[in-house]
Design an enzyme around this catalytic site. Structure first.
Site, short mmCIF file in Angstrom:
data_model
loop_
_atom_site.label_atom_id
_atom_site.label_comp_id
_atom_site.label_asym_id
_atom_site.label_seq_id
_atom_site.Cartn_x
_atom_site.Cartn_y
_atom_site.Cartn_z
N CYS A 66 0.84 -1.15 0.14
CA CYS A 66 0.08 0.12 0.12
C CYS A 66 0.89 1.07 0.06
O CYS A 66 0.37 2.35 -0.54
CB CYS A 66 -1.06 0.06 1.34
SG CYS A 66 -1.95 -1.25 1.34
N HIS A 114 -3.23 7.34 2.37
CA HIS A 114 -3.59 6.09 1.97
C HIS A 114 -4.84 5.82 2.68
O HIS A 114 -5.36 6.03 3.79
CB HIS A 114 -2.59 5.04 2.42
CG HIS A 114 -2.96 3.71 2.29
ND1 HIS A 114 -3.34 3.24 1.27
CD2 HIS A 114 -3.05 2.62 2.96
CE1 HIS A 114 -3.74 1.78 1.12
NE2 HIS A 114 -3.73 1.33 2.30
N ASN A 136 -9.99 0.05 -0.10
CA ASN A 136 -8.75 0.39 -0.10
C ASN A 136 -8.10 -0.41 -1.19
O ASN A 136 -7.86 -1.64 -1.32
CB ASN A 136 -8.18 -0.43 1.30
CG ASN A 136 -6.63 -0.32 1.63
OD1 ASN A 136 -5.93 -0.39 0.66
ND2 ASN A 136 -6.26 -0.58 2.59
O1 UT7 Z 1 -3.95 -1.04 3.56
C1 UT7 Z 1 -3.02 -1.57 4.43
C2 UT7 Z 1 -3.21 -1.02 5.86
N1 UT7 Z 1 -4.39 -1.28 6.33
C3 UT7 Z 1 -5.10 -0.94 7.13
O2 UT7 Z 1 -4.78 0.36 7.69
C4 UT7 Z 1 -6.23 -1.37 8.09
C5 UT7 Z 1 -6.27 -1.14 9.32
N2 UT7 Z 1 -7.26 -1.83 10.19
C6 UT7 Z 1 -8.75 -1.63 9.91
O3 UT7 Z 1 -9.07 -0.81 9.25
C7 UT7 Z 1 -9.49 -2.15 10.97
O4 UT7 Z 1 -8.89 -3.12 11.94
C8 UT7 Z 1 -10.74 -3.00 10.45
C9 UT7 Z 1 -11.59 -2.15 9.76
C10 UT7 Z 1 -10.22 -4.30 9.62
C11 UT7 Z 1 -11.35 -3.81 11.60
O5 UT7 Z 1 -11.94 -3.06 12.59
P1 UT7 Z 1 -11.71 -2.96 14.15
O6 UT7 Z 1 -12.57 -1.96 14.72
O7 UT7 Z 1 -10.38 -3.10 14.31
O8 UT7 Z 1 -12.51 -4.33 14.37
P2 UT7 Z 1 -12.05 -5.54 15.22
O9 UT7 Z 1 -11.13 -6.56 14.71
O10 UT7 Z 1 -11.25 -5.02 16.57
O11 UT7 Z 1 -13.26 -6.32 15.75
C12 UT7 Z 1 -14.35 -5.59 16.57
C13 UT7 Z 1 -15.42 -6.48 16.60
C14 UT7 Z 1 -15.29 -7.91 17.09
O12 UT7 Z 1 -16.32 -8.21 18.00
P3 UT7 Z 1 -16.26 -8.15 19.37
O13 UT7 Z 1 -15.44 -9.13 19.84
O14 UT7 Z 1 -16.25 -6.79 19.87
O15 UT7 Z 1 -17.66 -8.85 19.94
C15 UT7 Z 1 -15.25 -8.62 15.80
O16 UT7 Z 1 -15.70 -10.03 15.92
O17 UT7 Z 1 -16.04 -6.49 15.41
C16 UT7 Z 1 -16.47 -7.76 15.09
N3 UT7 Z 1 -16.04 -7.92 13.66
C17 UT7 Z 1 -16.98 -7.77 12.52
N4 UT7 Z 1 -18.19 -7.83 12.65
C18 UT7 Z 1 -18.71 -7.55 11.47
C19 UT7 Z 1 -14.74 -8.09 12.98
N5 UT7 Z 1 -14.81 -7.99 11.69
C20 UT7 Z 1 -16.29 -7.97 11.57
C21 UT7 Z 1 -17.04 -7.85 10.07
N6 UT7 Z 1 -18.09 -7.51 10.43
N7 UT7 Z 1 -16.39 -7.77 9.07
#
Ligand code: UT7
Length: 338
Positions: free
Chosen positions: A127, A263, A294
């Site tokens: 990226c 980005h 992205n």
């Molecule tokens: O391009 C290269 C660089 N990449 C980035 O910069 C990406 C960076 N990361 C992100 O953008 C975020 O981490 C994501 C958008 C991928 C995920 O968001 P998050 O706020 O970090 O979510 P999380 O993984 O901490 O999960 C939070 C909650 C969890 O549930 P509980 O444990 O709070 O009940 C997950 O199980 O959301 C749940 N969850 C989802 N729910 C619905 C995780 N993925 C999903 C999903 N749909 N796809």
């Protein structure tokens, strides 16, 4: 024999400054709304929008290859710059999704565009690739290695995404963005601030190597995996400091900035960076992610192209660009827009 006063080696002579002369983009035809991806990952449109800011992304069809998207974006960039392909001395393509390890995508693209045997090579910084390639192009023009450099950021990550993986399936999209870099009479590309955080190099990675694939009895395609929360924390906290360093090295204060083009990784990361850098209200911020997802190496030039096309940014504006991703690699610089 060492060179003495009577035998002097000639070295290339460049120009004092370089600038971006033109920008072009290719966005695949097919728009994929959140509703199309949610079932396979037990998610919802609301969750995806809240957590990432993404409404739609575009996935390329079979004929929309890395080469094809790059050629289209490059033709638009050359037309915008008013430069003929035969004037291009070097083509640098930033990508991690060109499915041939050799030859490079760049050599095919340079040939298809009709350059006169321009130097051509690919770089892999995921990226962060576009801002790395832009830094190289700036240095090449200033050092005299090339007069006009075509820089392409392109990725087709839909081919490397597991549609059932909750952490990546909704994030990534496809596309290509290109710029032409050439000589300038005034400073227009600031010093690059770049690096890589090797301790976290595997937070984003291909899940298996091609060697592993070949050793498999029932080979399946390698997919991308990402430890999203860890990357999110790193990007939100560390990248604002890198962006600030790029401003400082260019001698530009936040209130002298017109445009911020980070980005397009996650709308929340963009907001966190803008808050942490205390960007004034008047700075327009790229938010291409909402419609494009992205797009990895394409994300910064695509966001730039949209801002210029929609009148959110104008020629002569001062823009801060920063890209970051797998590696964990990052690069940032201040530029004057074409
Ligand atoms: O391009 C290269 C660089 N990449 C980035 O910069 C990406 C960076 N990361 C992100 O953008 C975020 O981490 C994501 C958008 C991928 C995920 O968001 P998050 O706020 O970090 O979510 P999380 O993984 O901490 O999960 C939070 C909650 C969890 O549930 P509980 O444990 O709070 O009940 C997950 O199980 O959301 C749940 N969850 C989802 N729910 C619905 C995780 N993925 C999903 C999903 N749909 N796809």
């Amino acid at each position: 024999m060492p060179l003495d006063g009577s035998r002097t080696l000639q070295v290339a002579e460049g120009t004092s400054y370089a600038r971006i002369l033109g920008v072009g983009a290719y966005r695949p035809r097919r728009i994929v709304p959140n509703s199309e991806v949610v079932d396979a990952i037990d998610s919802s449109d609301e969750w995806i929008q809240q957590r990432s800011g993404i409404r739609n992304r575009r996935w390329a069809a079979d004929d929309e290859t890395v080469e094809m998207m790059s050629v289209e974006a490059s033709r638009a960039a050359l037309a915008h710059a008013g430069i003929d392909a035969r004037q291009v001395d070097c083509v640098v393509v930033a990508t991690v999704s060109h499915m041939l390890n050799l030859p490079s995508a760049a050599s095919a693209i340079a040939h298809e565009l009709g350059t006169e045997q321009a130097a051509a090579f690919d770089i892999a910084a995921a990226c962060a690739g576009f801002c790395h390639a832009l830094a190289l192009a700036n240095d090449m023009v200033r050092a005299g290695s090339a007069r006009h450099v075509l820089v392409v950021g392109v990725d087709k990550l839909s081919t490397m995404t597991d549609r059932t993986d909750r952490g990546t399936a909704f994030i990534f999209g496809d596309g290509a963005g290109a710029v032409v870099v050439g000589p300038s009479e005034t400073p227009a590309i600031g010093p690059v601030v770049w690096g890589s955080d090797g301790e976290q190099y595997d937070l984003i990675r291909q899940d298996k190597s091609w060697t592993d694939v070949l050793a498999d009895d029932d080979p399946t395609y390698p997919f991308m995996t990402m430890q999203g929360s860890a990357v999110f924390r790193w990007a939100s906290f560390t990248m604002a400091k890198t962006a600030q360093q790029a401003l400082d090295r260019a001698g530009v204060k936040a209130d002298e900035l017109d445009v911020f083009i980070p980005h397009q990784a996650n709308m929340r990361i963009t907001n966190a960076m803008a808050r942490s850098m205390k960007l004034p209200e008047h700075v327009r911020i790229a938010r291409d992610i909402a419609e494009q997802g992205n797009t990895s190496a394409a994300s910064v030039p695509l966001a730039l192209e949209r801002m210029l096309a929609e009148g959110e940014a104008a020629s002569g504006d001062v823009a801060l660009m920063i890209a970051f991703g797998a590696g964990l690699a990052y690069a940032a610089q201040v530029v004057v827009l074409p």
